[in-house]
Design an enzyme around this catalytic site. Structure first.
Site, PDB file in Angstrom:
ATOM      1  N   SER A 141       0.815  -1.221   0.000  1.00 13.46           N
ATOM      2  CA  SER A 141       0.000   0.000   0.000  1.00 13.46           C
ATOM      3  C   SER A 141       0.844   1.265   0.000  1.00 13.46           C
ATOM      4  O   SER A 141       0.405   2.318   0.474  1.00 13.46           O
ATOM      5  CB  SER A 141      -0.963   0.011   1.197  1.00 13.46           C
ATOM      6  OG  SER A 141      -1.818  -1.109   1.155  1.00 13.46           O
ATOM      7  N   ARG A 142       2.072   1.170  -0.494  1.00 16.67           N
ATOM      8  CA  ARG A 142       2.991   2.306  -0.586  1.00 16.67           C
ATOM      9  C   ARG A 142       3.403   2.846   0.782  1.00 16.67           C
ATOM     10  O   ARG A 142       3.942   3.951   0.872  1.00 16.67           O
ATOM     11  CB  ARG A 142       2.391   3.433  -1.434  1.00 16.67           C
ATOM     12  CG  ARG A 142       2.203   3.073  -2.910  1.00 16.67           C
ATOM     13  CD  ARG A 142       3.565   2.804  -3.564  1.00 16.67           C
ATOM     14  NE  ARG A 142       3.475   2.550  -5.000  1.00 16.67           N
ATOM     15  CZ  ARG A 142       3.459   1.343  -5.541  1.00 16.67           C
ATOM     16  NH1 ARG A 142       3.483   0.263  -4.771  1.00 16.67           N
ATOM     17  NH2 ARG A 142       3.402   1.186  -6.845  1.00 16.67           N
ATOM     18  N   LEU A 143       3.201   2.081   1.839  1.00 17.01           N
ATOM     19  CA  LEU A 143       3.651   2.495   3.172  1.00 17.01           C
ATOM     20  C   LEU A 143       5.051   1.915   3.414  1.00 17.01           C
ATOM     21  O   LEU A 143       5.263   1.066   4.285  1.00 17.01           O
ATOM     22  CB  LEU A 143       2.647   2.042   4.239  1.00 17.01           C
ATOM     23  CG  LEU A 143       1.267   2.701   4.138  1.00 17.01           C
ATOM     24  CD1 LEU A 143       0.329   2.141   5.205  1.00 17.01           C
ATOM     25  CD2 LEU A 143       1.397   4.213   4.279  1.00 17.01           C
TER      26      LEU A 143
END
Length: 217
Positions: A188-190
């Site tokens: 999730s692009r975290l």
């Protein structure tokens, strides 16, 4: 498929403050060794970004040839476009991207030239064709055709044979890092981002010279 729809959700690994070494060079060596063992294609390839006197950035791929507690080293033509940039602005950035491991390493710092002894030692370890090519090519300068380049190479071979000297315009640089970031892709692009920043007010060479901080993705 639209270009905007191309994406990868990174899930291989994580990176926390408790995972990393107190010394960024040790941490880099650990990750570089893992890239070698994972058979990453050209793990020694890195993007070198420089800025010229007009403030215009430029990037290209070069190959790292050594790293130690002093910094990260590579070799090139001092009269090339990147060589001229670094003569005008002795700061640069390096980027390693090991996609198979979903990892990046970003390095920023000051540039210095290597010594003649270091340059000679590496130059004469290169394949003969690479030694001859360093004489034949006026890197980054225009040329009318491939045939002319090959003629220049033939002239070098005729002049020096199998024992070309190191050209005065060819040598190495070392980036003395002030910041090193280790980036691990996450879902999730975290992403996980752990950055080491050198305290430039402290001239000590001990590991206490680095501050470790997590950055938001």
């Amino acid at each position: 498929m639209s270009i905007a729809d191309i994406r990868t959700d990174y899930r291989q690994a994580s990176l926390s403050e408790s995972d990393v070494s107190a010394d960024p060079f040790t941490q880099f060596a650990n990750w570089f060794d893992q890239a070698l063992k994972a058979d990453v294609a050209e793990p020694n390839a890195m993007t070198l970004s420089t800025v010229n006197a007009d403030g215009r950035p430029s990037s290209r791929i070069v190959l790292i040839k050594e790293f130690d507690q002093r910094g990260f080293s590579w070799f090139t033509n001092y009269e090339s476009a990147k060589g001229q940039d670094m003569a005008q602005n002795p700061y640069a950035a390096l980027l390693f991207f090991w996609s198979a491991l979903e990892r990046q390493v970003r390095i920023e710092g000051r540039i210095e030239k290597l010594t003649d002894a270091e340059n000679d030692a590496y130059f004469f370890s290169r394949p003969l064709g690479s030694q001859q090519g360093a004489h034949a090519s006026q890197q980054s300068q225009p040329i009318a055709s491939r045939e002319i380049l090959e003629q220049q190479l033939a002239a070098v071979v005729s002049q020096f044979g199998d024992a070309p000297p190191r050209p005065a315009h060819w040598g190495g640089y070392r980036l003395l890092p002030e910041k090193i970031e280790f980036w691990q892709g996450r879902s999730s692009r975290l992403h996980d981002r752990i950055v080491y920043t050198r305290d430039t007010r402290n001239t000590s060479t001990t590991n206490d010279n680095w501050r470790i901080v997590r950055l938001q993705p």
